[in-house]
Design an enzyme around this catalytic site. Structure first.
Site: not given
Length: 398
Positions: A115, A211-213
């Site tokens: 990330s 949080y999210s890709n």
């Protein structure tokens, strides 16, 4: 780039419980305590030979922290690069680079940085904002009309800023792919988005941080739509070549190996199962959220250049550094950039990340200190996760 429940694809901010692994391989145990000094570090000045000898005899806090990761947490290898206020660089290693052969850990070896890729993606987006090609508060539909629709999801209500700051409410795709898919399958970015859009929104846009890709897959797609060029080319031109990151690259489609000397990466899922060698894998599941390969020293160079204003105009850097609370540990999230408190006062700026086989953490301070630490297995419990954070803290506060 941790997702929310699967160990191999997790957000860089979540701690996952599990059974602490205290045993290390015989090869790894022999290698505890190995340290190399960076070639760029000039000899330290001293008043006398006696004081130099005394300084050399003192235990090094960073090396001790890496040894803890080996001894107490069963990490096959740990690497660190530390730069002080005067630009002097030290590099460290502990453990073994390959559990099968017992080979040494390459000094400042390449690793998958997960990330941390988000910070690079955010910089490209913010450069385009500075060029007037993207609006931070424009909606996603401005650039990708009709693409983002689902249960409680509407691209007309989600802004670019919310993507970069994880306040869009978009669901995570990573929890819906298993380890074998992560390792062996090539994913097109649109496939990753399609996986996420099968599920309902986690929250209304702007309602909370989460949080999210998926946010960064969309950010990458916006870059490609606006520039008409692949995201990898834009990163290479705008960041990697611009500041001379000689060991950082975006793997090409189907590229499963790591190009330069590197420690092997290992993975276990569930937490109490044996380690598997995950060095070779298809990183496309990370794409704009987590696909890059780099070194600790290149990450230090990147975050130092970023905070020094060499990559963004002042207005866009200020936006990037405007943060919201992210969890309960003092972590705050800006636009692809985090701040975390230091035990010696102040904060450091960076991101952190993991992908099956590797975890990297670190960042830079406003007064010029920089440190990054990598381990060759994603921590599987809170103690190991804290020990990685402690290593960074010792490096920046020493």
């Amino acid at each position: 780039m941790r997702a929310q429940t699967r160990q191999g694809l997790r957000s860089s901010t979540r701690q996952q419980g599990g059974r602490r692994r205290r045993a290390v391989s015989a090869a790894a145990a022999v290698a505890i305590g190995v340290m190399t000094l960076g070639a760029l570090a000039p000899p330290a000045a001293s008043d006398s030979a006696a004081s130099a000898a005394a300084a050399a005899a003192r235990p090094d806090a960073v090396q001790q922290a890496l040894n803890t990761l080996m001894r107490d947490d069963g990490m096959p290898a740990a690497l660190a690069s530390v730069q002080d206020r005067d630009g002097r660089i030290r590099t460290y290693t502990a453990g073994v680079g390959d559990l099968t052969t017992g080979s040494k850990v390459p000094r400042d070896g390449q690793v998958r940085i997960g990330s941390n890729t988000k910070a690079f993606t955010a910089v490209v987006v913010l450069q385009l904002v500075g060029e007037g090609k993207i609006g931070l508060d424009a909606c996603v539909d401005t650039y990708l009309p009709g693409l983002v629709r689902g249960k409680g999801i509407d691209g007309r209500r989600i802004t670019v800023r919310q993507l970069l700051q994880h306040t869009s409410g978009l669901p995570e795709y990573g929890i819906h792919v298993d380890d074998d898919e992560i390792r062996n399958r090539y994913f097109e970015p649109r496939e990753l988005l399609d996986i996420a859009l099968r599920y309902k929104a986690d929250a209304a846009p702007g309602a909370k941080w989460g949080y999210s890709n998926t946010n960064y897959v969309l950010a990458g797609l916006i870059v490609q739509k606006v520039t008409g060029r692949p995201l990898a080319e834009e990163m290479d031109r705008r960041i990697i070549k611009r500041i001379g990151l000689r060991h950082t690259y975006f793997p090409t489609p189907g590229e499963m190996s790591i190009r330069e000397p590197h420690p092997h990466g290992y993975h276990r899922n569930p937490a109490n199962t044996p380690l598997r060698d995950f060095t070779e894998m298809d990183p496309s599941v990370g794409w704009a959220a987590g696909q890059l390969i780099s070194t600790n020293s290149d990450l230090n160079r990147f975050f130092t250049a970023l905070l020094a204003g060499r990559l963004l105009p002042a207005a866009q850097l200020a936006e990037m550094r405007t943060t919201v609370p992210a969890g309960t540990s003092g972590l705050r999230y800006g636009l692809g950039l985090t701040s975390r408190p230091l035990s010696c006062g102040g904060v450091y700026w960076g991101h952190g990340g993991d992908i099956a086989g590797y975890e990297t953490r670190g960042g830079v301070t406003d007064d010029g200190r920089a440190a990054n630490v990598a381990v060759t297995n994603i921590p599987t419990d809170e103690a190991a996760t804290q020990h990685v954070k402690d290593a960074v803290d010792r490096a920046l506060c020493g």
